[in-house]
Design a protein around this motif. Structure first.
Motif, short mmCIF file in Angstrom:
data_model
loop_
_atom_site.label_atom_id
_atom_site.label_comp_id
_atom_site.label_asym_id
_atom_site.label_seq_id
_atom_site.Cartn_x
_atom_site.Cartn_y
_atom_site.Cartn_z
N PRO A 1 38.87 7.48 72.80
CA PRO A 1 38.17 6.20 72.64
C PRO A 1 38.61 5.14 73.65
N SER A 2 39.81 5.26 74.18
CA SER A 2 40.23 4.21 75.11
C SER A 2 39.95 4.57 76.57
N ALA A 3 39.39 5.75 76.81
CA ALA A 3 39.09 6.14 78.19
C ALA A 3 37.78 5.51 78.64
N ARG A 4 37.71 5.21 79.93
CA ARG A 4 36.45 4.70 80.49
C ARG A 4 35.68 5.90 81.04
N ILE A 5 34.57 6.18 80.44
CA ILE A 5 33.83 7.41 80.73
C ILE A 5 32.46 7.05 81.29
N GLU A 6 32.07 7.71 82.36
CA GLU A 6 30.75 7.50 82.93
C GLU A 6 30.07 8.83 83.11
N ARG A 7 28.76 8.76 83.32
CA ARG A 7 27.97 9.98 83.49
C ARG A 7 27.18 9.85 84.78
N MET A 8 27.08 10.94 85.53
CA MET A 8 26.24 10.95 86.73
C MET A 8 25.40 12.21 86.75
N ASP A 9 24.10 12.04 86.61
CA ASP A 9 23.16 13.16 86.77
C ASP A 9 21.83 12.55 87.21
N SER A 10 20.81 13.35 87.33
CA SER A 10 19.59 12.78 87.90
C SER A 10 18.93 11.78 86.95
N ASP A 11 19.33 11.78 85.66
CA ASP A 11 18.80 10.76 84.76
C ASP A 11 19.44 9.41 85.00
N THR A 12 20.72 9.40 85.35
CA THR A 12 21.40 8.12 85.53
C THR A 12 21.26 7.61 86.96
N SER A 13 21.19 8.51 87.94
CA SER A 13 21.23 8.03 89.31
C SER A 13 19.84 7.68 89.82
N GLY A 14 18.84 7.85 88.96
CA GLY A 14 17.49 7.45 89.36
C GLY A 14 17.42 5.95 89.59
N ARG A 15 18.15 5.21 88.77
CA ARG A 15 18.13 3.76 88.96
C ARG A 15 18.81 3.43 90.28
N ARG A 16 18.20 2.54 91.01
CA ARG A 16 18.68 2.22 92.35
C ARG A 16 20.09 1.66 92.30
N GLY A 17 20.95 2.16 93.13
CA GLY A 17 22.30 1.63 93.20
C GLY A 17 23.23 2.17 92.13
N ALA A 18 22.68 2.94 91.16
CA ALA A 18 23.53 3.43 90.07
C ALA A 18 24.61 4.36 90.61
N ARG A 19 24.20 5.22 91.54
CA ARG A 19 25.17 6.16 92.06
C ARG A 19 26.30 5.45 92.80
N SER A 20 25.92 4.51 93.65
CA SER A 20 26.99 3.86 94.41
C SER A 20 27.88 3.02 93.50
N ALA A 21 27.32 2.49 92.41
CA ALA A 21 28.16 1.74 91.47
C ALA A 21 29.20 2.68 90.84
N ILE A 22 28.77 3.89 90.50
CA ILE A 22 29.71 4.84 89.92
C ILE A 22 30.76 5.26 90.96
N MET A 23 30.29 5.48 92.19
CA MET A 23 31.22 5.86 93.25
C MET A 23 32.29 4.77 93.43
N ARG A 24 31.85 3.52 93.40
CA ARG A 24 32.82 2.41 93.52
C ARG A 24 33.79 2.42 92.35
N GLY A 25 33.23 2.70 91.15
CA GLY A 25 34.07 2.74 89.96
C GLY A 25 35.14 3.81 90.05
N VAL A 26 34.76 4.97 90.59
CA VAL A 26 35.75 6.04 90.72
C VAL A 26 36.80 5.64 91.76
N ARG A 27 36.32 5.06 92.85
CA ARG A 27 37.24 4.71 93.94
C ARG A 27 38.25 3.65 93.48
N SER A 28 37.75 2.67 92.73
CA SER A 28 38.64 1.57 92.35
C SER A 28 39.48 1.91 91.12
N GLY A 29 39.27 3.08 90.54
CA GLY A 29 40.07 3.46 89.38
C GLY A 29 39.52 2.90 88.07
N ASP A 30 38.31 2.36 88.11
CA ASP A 30 37.73 1.82 86.88
C ASP A 30 37.14 2.89 85.98
#
Ligand code: ZN
Ligand code: ZN
Length: 810
Positions: free
Chosen positions: A585-614
């Motif tokens: 429950p305390s982990a920050r969890i995200e999902r990336m697949d073609s359902d989520t990355s369809g929204r513009r910029g969603a993929r790069s937001a996740i990439m930034r999140g992984v890079r920054s440790g978020d």
């Protein structure tokens, strides 16, 4: 003087025609030019393929070319030959070949449009016939072509009515031209390059700019990288065709090799083409090129508008884009002085076009390099069997990068045998239809779960409903018996989270439940148009077909027996995220697949999140196995390796090995060592064991033995005929005729005709699908057999398509 042209943009027209060259154009006109020509009453786009004084116009007086559309030819002789090859190898007409290659804006066409000239008064309307009134009313809404108007009635009557209305000046007509009529002036057509930073000086002096930029990399090369660069460079300098297979393990620095070679091509004052499987997944590669070469990089991608696509073509044509990066269609970009072609991740099936002309860009890249006299570098950590075979036959030179950059260790890979772990906990495998449900053993989840134990409320949420109505058994969030995470995997997730490492969880199935099944009658809800089950998506509680895209709200009752017995089965990424959130429950969890990355910029937001440790845990489909280079990913979990293994396809073992190797390669790219866990029901399969040991050589030897035995590529040529239609008996009948046709021409010693048989997915979008597969050791024999199919005329409503070197067998 005359010119031979290929007409594009008119289906069914004669394709090669001869036109007279007007005196004003005789000095300029050359093969590859885009021109406007008259065809019957219209003006259409054509590409000049030949210019000469002695061309045969078939005994008729040729009409004259109307206009030259660009000062420079759009295709040089290299690309003209490539398109001729495309047409002949994939057995399509030359007109279709040009049509599919040109950006749609390049197809200028005129159409006669009718519009209302003056609005008739009520009184005037009384004098109209019924048909005349309908025509005027239709045209009041919008201008229309004759063809559109002909839907209003019988053809000759419509024509007569239009004639009367034009004569009385109620309506008028004129030619409307659509498409990009004239080339843009240089400079305005470089919007792609403009995005990358301040514009460089125009292309008049590319050499200077390049020399400066090429020196900006200060990465230390490994001896293997240096050797690879040294092997390719002479071919760039000597303008010589030479194919290379760059087999470089994950994180061995292939991108650095590509970019140094591109710099070589540029300093030889030539251009470079870099193909990637999917541009959206290549952001890190594109970014590193842009950082180094600035606005000399042009990027083509499928998300571009027609205007942007045309602009990136123009940037390549006028030499402003010295390096073109793009997906498979970029192979046709008008780069006039190619010095290097790179095909990154050459094994990727995205290089195969699966609609229209089914070409393979990886293969065309080698053809183009030969025509352009330049080297081509096919790069991969897991080269395709075809390319590997070409190195064994000495057609390609093998270059190897066997070590990771900066001596980083490979991640340790362990296999988790799901059969044992299922047996140990008494759980049933997710693949078997469930008859009876058992409550999850809660203490296990507590024990191996998160740092913060989940509360009772969190755990029991949803489970309350399992005994009530069926609707609550779907998407309710209860973990269920079939939680696809084994205790050792949960333990590893917990440890990695506690140690502040990031985790990638790879599950190649999107959605929430894989399907809904009735626990009374056992039936599964399938798509109305396709013979596949529908996937339940929690977002909006929708059922979706992943083949035709159809969606509908999840029903409450079973369609078969009418009872409230529907239950969701299996885990997709959406459900897995929910299960992980319960465990951690305390982990920050995200999902990336073609359902989520369809929204513009969603993929790069996740990439930034992984890079920054978020982001602590990223769950995703094969998207997360490609091109991810993050230094803090220390655990990669493969939830079910068998998914790709169980596909009805002779390449399933190869795909599995590739996926697992790519996934494993995401771990341990930084200073901390990585770990990979692969869950499977087939722990002894050679592709899974070789992936565990990251031993490509052992895998490919075994794979080649099997392919040879079974006469599969690269030991045979393959071609597939697909027969599709709405009427199953017609389709079946047509498939049998085609199979006979092929069998009659094939010599049994060298060629095998398999089928006709229903395709593995028998129905998609209401169309029944059959196929005939042909394997042959003799390429010429295969071609001559298929020539018969190409000229076969199927009955109306049945579509026959030929797939040479098929990749998708579904
Ligand atoms: Zn039922
Ligand atoms: Zn469907």
């Amino acid at each position: 003087m005359m010119a031979r042209v290929v007409i594009v943009g008119v289906v069914g027209a004669l394709e090669r025609l001869t036109y007279a060259v007007p005196a004003a154009l005789t000095k300029q006109l050359a093969p590859g030019h885009r021109v406007l020509v008259p065809l019957r009453s219209r003006r259409v786009t054509a590409i000049v393929t030949e210019v000469g004084d002695s061309l045969d116009s078939g005994g008729v007086v040729p009409r004259a070319i109307i206009e030259l559309l660009e000062p420079r030819p759009l295709f040089d002789s290299t690309h003209l030959q490539l398109i001729e090859f495309l047409a002949s190898y994939y057995m399509v007409s030359i007109g279709d070949a040009f049509r599919s290659v040109l950006p749609s804006l390049a197809r200028v066409e005129s159409r006669r449009m009718f519009r209302v000239a003056r609005v008739p008064s009520l009184l005037a309307k009384v004098a109209f016939t019924e048909l005349e009134r309908e025509i005027v009313e239709a045209l009041t809404r919008r201008p229309m072509t004759l063809r559109q108007l002909q839907r209003l009635g019988q053809s000759s009557e419509v024509k007569a009515a239009i004639g009367r209305l034009v004569a009385d000046s109620w309506i008028t007509s004129r030619d409307a031209t659509r498409g990009r009529h004239r080339a843009q002036t240089p400079g305005s057509g470089t919007s792609m390059a403009d995005q990358t930073g301040p514009p460089e000086p125009p292309a008049s002096s590319p050499g200077e700019a390049v020399h400066e930029l090429a020196g900006t990399s200060n990465l230390e090369l490994s001896s293997e990288q240096a050797a690879a660069i040294a092997a390719v460079t002479p071919a760039i300098r000597r303008r010589q065709f030479e194919p290379f297979l760059l087999w470089g393990v994950t994180a061995s620095g292939k991108s650095e090799v590509y970019s140094r070679l591109a710099a070589e091509a540029l300093s030889a004052e030539r251009q470079a083409l870099v193909l990637v499987p999917e541009i959206a997944l290549a952001d890190q590669l594109v970014g590193s090129f842009q950082q180094r070469f600035g606005s000399l990089v042009g990027v083509a991608h499928s998300g571009q508008t027609v205007g942007e696509r045309w602009a990136s073509w123009m940037a390549a044509l006028n030499g402003q884009a010295r390096i073109m990066i793009g997906p498979r269609s970029a192979i046709f970009a008008p780069i006039n002085d190619l010095g290097l072609i790179v095909v990154d991740e050459e094994h990727d099936s995205a290089y195969k076009q699966e609609e229209g002309i089914r070409y393979n860009s990886r293969d065309l890249a080698v053809v183009l390099a030969r025509l352009a006299s330049c080297p081509v570098v096919l790069g991969s950590a897991t080269p395709s069997a075809e390319s590997y075979a070409n190195t064994r036959r000495s057609r390609y030179q093998m270059l190897q990068l066997t070590r990771r950059v900066q001596q980083r260790a490979f991640a340790r890979v362990d296999i988790i045998d799901l059969r044992q772990h299922r047996a140990a906990t008494g759980e049933t495998p997710a693949v078997a239809p469930l008859v009876e449900k058992r409550k999850p053993a809660r203490h296990e989840i507590f024990k191996s779960g998160s740092r913060v134990p989940p509360t009772n409320a969190q755990l029991s949420c949803g489970e309350v409903g399992t005994t009530n109505t069926a609707v609550e058994r779907i998407g309710s969030g209860h973990l269920g018996d079939e939680l696809p995470l084994s205790p050792p995997l949960i333990e590893a997730l917990r440890e990695n989270f506690a140690a502040a490492g990031q985790t990638l969880v790879f599950l190649n199935r999107r959605g929430y439940h894989n399907f809904l099944q009735c626990h009374f009658c056992g039936s599964v809800i399938t798509c109305r148009s396709c013979s596949v089950s529908m996937t339940f998506h929690l977002r909006g509680r929708m059922l979706r077909c992943h083949y035709c895209g159809a969606s509908e709200p999840a029903p409450g009752k079973c369609f078969e027996c009418g009872a409230f017995g529907l239950e969701g089965q299996g885990y997709g990424t959406e459900r897995l995220v929910q299960a992980l959130a319960r465990l951690f429950p305390s982990a920050r969890i995200e999902r990336m697949d073609s359902d989520t990355s369809g929204r513009r910029g969603a993929r790069s937001a996740i990439m930034r999140g992984v890079r920054s440790g978020d982001i602590d845990i990223l769950v995703g489909t094969q998207m997360i196995t490609k091109g991810f280079d993050f230094h803090n990913v220390t655990l990669v979990a493969v939830v079910l390796a068998d998914l790709s293994l169980n596909m009805p396809d002779f390449r399933s073992a190869e795909r599995t090995f590739q996926l697992l190797t790519q996934a494993a390669g995401r771990a341990g790219r930084g200073e901390r060592p990585g770990r990979v866990l692969i869950q499977t029901y087939a722990p002894h399969h050679y592709s899974i064991r070789a992936a565990r040991d990251q031993d490509y050589a052992r895998f490919i030897r075994r794979e080649m033995e099997l392919r040879r035995e079974l006469m599969y590529p690269p030991f045979a040529r393959m071609a597939l005929v697909r027969i599709e239609g709405e009427e199953p008996t017609y389709v079946n009948d047509c498939a049998s005729k085609i199979a006979d046709l092929l069998a009659n021409r094939a010599k049994p010693e060298s060629t095998r005709v398999l089928g006709p048989a229903p395709a593995p997915i028998e129905r998609i979008r209401q169309r029944y699908r059959w196929q005939v597969l042909v394997k042959s050791r003799d390429r010429h024999e295969l071609r001559s057999a298929f020539a018969a199919v190409a000229s076969y005329r199927a009955r109306d409503g049945v579509r026959v398509s030929i797939d040479i070197d098929p990749v998708s067998m579904l």
